[in-house]
Motif scaffolding. Structure first.
Motif, PDB file in Angstrom:
ATOM      1  N   LYS A 133       0.827  -1.213   0.000  1.00 21.49           N
ATOM      2  CA  LYS A 133       0.000   0.000   0.000  1.00 21.49           C
ATOM      3  C   LYS A 133       0.859   1.261   0.000  1.00 21.49           C
ATOM      4  CE  LYS A 133      -4.102  -2.072   2.114  1.00 21.49           C
ATOM      5  NZ  LYS A 133      -5.072  -1.683   1.072  1.00 21.49           N
ATOM      6  N   ASN A 134       2.101   1.118   0.459  1.00 20.65           N
ATOM      7  CA  ASN A 134       3.034   2.243   0.432  1.00 20.65           C
ATOM      8  C   ASN A 134       3.772   2.318  -0.916  1.00 20.65           C
ATOM      9  OD1 ASN A 134       3.920   4.456   2.016  1.00 20.65           O
ATOM     10  ND2 ASN A 134       5.895   3.466   2.363  1.00 20.65           N
ATOM     11  N   LYS A 135       3.377   1.411  -1.841  1.00 22.68           N
ATOM     12  CA  LYS A 135       3.916   1.343  -3.201  1.00 22.68           C
ATOM     13  C   LYS A 135       5.400   0.971  -3.249  1.00 22.68           C
ATOM     14  CE  LYS A 135       0.457   4.466  -5.102  1.00 22.68           C
ATOM     15  NZ  LYS A 135       0.168   5.680  -5.905  1.00 22.68           N
ATOM     16  N   ASP A 136       5.856   0.288  -2.202  1.00 26.37           N
ATOM     17  CA  ASP A 136       7.206  -0.261  -2.217  1.00 26.37           C
ATOM     18  C   ASP A 136       7.078  -1.719  -2.648  1.00 26.37           C
ATOM     19  OD1 ASP A 136       9.749  -1.175  -1.826  1.00 26.37           O
ATOM     20  OD2 ASP A 136       9.996  -0.315   0.185  1.00 26.37           O
ATOM     21  N   TYR A 137       6.958  -1.932  -3.955  1.00 24.15           N
ATOM     22  CA  TYR A 137       6.632  -3.253  -4.479  1.00 24.15           C
ATOM     23  C   TYR A 137       7.784  -4.243  -4.349  1.00 24.15           C
ATOM     24  CZ  TYR A 137       2.813  -0.473  -6.340  1.00 24.15           C
ATOM     25  OH  TYR A 137       1.745   0.374  -6.457  1.00 24.15           O
ATOM     26  N   VAL A 138       9.007  -3.740  -4.307  1.00 14.20           N
ATOM     27  CA  VAL A 138      10.160  -4.627  -4.144  1.00 14.20           C
ATOM     28  C   VAL A 138      10.124  -5.294  -2.771  1.00 14.20           C
ATOM     29  CG1 VAL A 138      12.675  -4.750  -4.006  1.00 14.20           C
ATOM     30  CG2 VAL A 138      11.589  -3.341  -5.769  1.00 14.20           C
ATOM     31  N   MET A 139       9.932  -4.474  -1.737  1.00 17.42           N
ATOM     32  CA  MET A 139       9.845  -5.026  -0.380  1.00 17.42           C
ATOM     33  C   MET A 139       8.589  -5.864  -0.212  1.00 17.42           C
ATOM     34  SD  MET A 139      12.524  -4.244   1.354  1.00 17.42           S
ATOM     35  CE  MET A 139      11.999  -4.514   3.046  1.00 17.42           C
ATOM     36  N   ALA A 140       7.495  -5.403  -0.786  1.00 15.27           N
ATOM     37  CA  ALA A 140       6.220  -6.113  -0.642  1.00 15.27           C
ATOM     38  C   ALA A 140       6.309  -7.529  -1.193  1.00 15.27           C
ATOM     39  CB  ALA A 140       5.116  -5.339  -1.343  1.00 15.27           C
ATOM     40  N   LYS A 141       6.802  -7.667  -2.435  1.00 13.20           N
ATOM     41  CA  LYS A 141       6.849  -9.018  -3.021  1.00 13.20           C
ATOM     42  C   LYS A 141       7.821  -9.921  -2.273  1.00 13.20           C
ATOM     43  CE  LYS A 141       9.919  -7.489  -6.756  1.00 13.20           C
ATOM     44  NZ  LYS A 141       9.910  -6.968  -8.126  1.00 13.20           N
ATOM     45  N   SER A 142       8.857  -9.323  -1.684  1.00 13.75           N
ATOM     46  CA  SER A 142       9.806 -10.108  -0.894  1.00 13.75           C
ATOM     47  C   SER A 142       9.119 -10.698   0.341  1.00 13.75           C
ATOM     48  CB  SER A 142      10.982  -9.233  -0.477  1.00 13.75           C
ATOM     49  OG  SER A 142      11.854  -9.945   0.377  1.00 13.75           O
ATOM     50  N   TYR A 143       8.322  -9.879   1.025  1.00 12.85           N
ATOM     51  CA  TYR A 143       7.639 -10.358   2.227  1.00 12.85           C
ATOM     52  C   TYR A 143       6.462 -11.274   1.881  1.00 12.85           C
ATOM     53  CZ  TYR A 143      10.396  -7.442   5.356  1.00 12.85           C
ATOM     54  OH  TYR A 143      11.436  -6.886   6.083  1.00 12.85           O
ATOM     55  N   PHE A 144       5.789 -11.017   0.757  1.00 11.65           N
ATOM     56  CA  PHE A 144       4.732 -11.946   0.329  1.00 11.65           C
ATOM     57  C   PHE A 144       5.334 -13.321   0.032  1.00 11.65           C
ATOM     58  CE2 PHE A 144       2.180  -8.105  -1.107  1.00 11.65           C
ATOM     59  CZ  PHE A 144       1.187  -8.279  -0.163  1.00 11.65           C
ATOM     60  N   ALA A 145       6.510 -13.320  -0.592  1.00 11.19           N
ATOM     61  CA  ALA A 145       7.194 -14.583  -0.903  1.00 11.19           C
ATOM     62  C   ALA A 145       7.619 -15.291   0.384  1.00 11.19           C
ATOM     63  CB  ALA A 145       8.400 -14.322  -1.797  1.00 11.19           C
ATOM     64  N   THR A 146       8.089 -14.511   1.356  1.00 18.34           N
ATOM     65  CA  THR A 146       8.481 -15.076   2.647  1.00 18.34           C
ATOM     66  C   THR A 146       7.277 -15.708   3.330  1.00 18.34           C
ATOM     67  OG1 THR A 146      10.241 -13.430   2.932  1.00 18.34           O
ATOM     68  CG2 THR A 146       9.471 -14.558   4.914  1.00 18.34           C
ATOM     69  N   TYR A 147       6.124 -15.031   3.229  1.00 19.30           N
ATOM     70  CA  TYR A 147       4.905 -15.566   3.822  1.00 19.30           C
ATOM     71  C   TYR A 147       4.539 -16.909   3.166  1.00 19.30           C
ATOM     72  CZ  TYR A 147       0.099 -16.268   5.206  1.00 19.30           C
ATOM     73  OH  TYR A 147      -1.046 -16.827   5.711  1.00 19.30           O
ATOM     74  N   CYS A 148       4.551 -16.935   1.838  1.00 19.23           N
ATOM     75  CA  CYS A 148       4.163 -18.161   1.121  1.00 19.23           C
ATOM     76  C   CYS A 148       5.085 -19.332   1.454  1.00 19.23           C
ATOM     77  CB  CYS A 148       4.165 -17.904  -0.385  1.00 19.23           C
ATOM     78  SG  CYS A 148       2.796 -16.860  -0.935  1.00 19.23           S
ATOM     79  N   LYS A 149       6.354 -19.013   1.656  1.00 15.52           N
ATOM     80  CA  LYS A 149       7.313 -20.059   2.008  1.00 15.52           C
ATOM     81  C   LYS A 149       7.102 -20.546   3.438  1.00 15.52           C
ATOM     82  CE  LYS A 149      12.283 -21.051   2.044  1.00 15.52           C
ATOM     83  NZ  LYS A 149      13.642 -20.494   1.801  1.00 15.52           N
TER      84      LYS A 149
END
Length: 279
Positions: free
Chosen positions: A85-101
């Motif tokens: 939501k803060n439009k930091d898509y690099v950090m966002a996708k990294s944490y989404f990937a961490t969540y999925c793992k």
């Protein structure tokens, strides 16, 4: 009355400044605190107020304390969403990937998996630039569609994939056109145009650029014939005529039909003269 109105403005301004300073002071104290629970709770308060930067920062330092718990799972996903939501898509996708793992069957797994691809989609650059993120977005969204074939998000995912594939097709068309424009400068760029355009059609058979790519192939083959040494001209003009028939078969109402006929007539004219000479 004017002075009274001005006084009210000053008072409101002072109150707002005081509240802002108080808020900043609270946040500064929180960042220095060792109380993970307090940070965690306040992070969600900031998230609800749409102050996503502060929410993400506090969650980054508090979530590790709850790893493996429901709080840890919710906190990690919320942290990823705060960055998103803060439009930091690099950090966002990294944490989404961490969540999925970490939580492959978790409550927010489907949403997190979708957002990985969507972050890459939002990071996809102008068509003239490198399209690595575009291809990565397609790969991630395809992975989502395979993992969640019954998801309510599937129609949107398929639309996003189609949009991204069109972008890659446009990129290939621009590359092929560039080769054509370079002509015989430092090599046979017409051949490169043919190869690039042909591969693009094979890779994206339903692209809206198919007609333009096909016409570019025809033009490039004609120019190859024109620029060829005498020993190769006949074969290349015949190849141009074959390509003309392919083009008018696939696009009988094309705006390029008149120009295509010009290439056909010139190619046929050359071959007719050749046949006369041989007689």
């Amino acid at each position: 009355m004017s002075m009274n109105f001005s006084y009210r403005i000053v008072v409101v301004s002072m109150v707002m400044s005081s509240l802002l300073l108080s808020s900043c002071g609270e946040y500064t104290k929180l960042t220095k605190s060792d109380d993970a629970q307090l940070k965690y709770d306040k992070a969600f308060e900031y998230y609800e107020k749409e102050d996503y930067y502060k929410a993400a920062t506090l969650l980054e330092s508090s979530v590790p304390s709850f790893r493996g718990t429901e709080k840890g799972e919710k906190g990690l996903f919320t942290m990823a969403m705060a960055h998103f939501k803060n439009k930091d898509y690099v950090m966002a996708k990294s944490y989404f990937a961490t969540y999925c793992k970490g939580y492959p069957s978790g409550e927010y797994a489907e949403e997190a998996k979708f957002h990985i691809g969507y972050c890459y989609y939002l990071d996809s650059p102008d068509v003239k630039l490198d399209q690595t993120s575009t291809q990565k977005a397609i790969d991630e969204l395809l992975s989502f569609s395979q993992l969640y074939p019954n998801s309510s998000k599937l129609p949107r995912v398929l639309d996003l994939i189609k949009e991204l594939q069109e972008k890659l097709a446009e990129k290939e068309y621009l590359n092929a056109k560039l080769y054509y424009d370079l002509g015989d400068y430092m090599g046979n760029n017409y051949l490169s145009a043919v190869v690039t355009a042909t591969n693009a059609i094979k890779k994206f058979p339903d692209t809206q650029y198919k007609e333009e790519l096909s016409f570019l192939i025809l033009k490039s083959k004609y120019m190859q014939a024109v620029k060829s040494v005498e020993t190769k001209k006949e074969d290349r003009y015949r190849d141009t005529i074959d390509e003309y028939y392919n083009f008018v078969r696939d696009f009988p109402e094309s705006d390029h039909k008149k120009e295509a006929e010009k290439y056909f007539k010139k190619s046929k004219g050359f071959l007719d003269k050749t046949d006369i000479k041989e007689e």
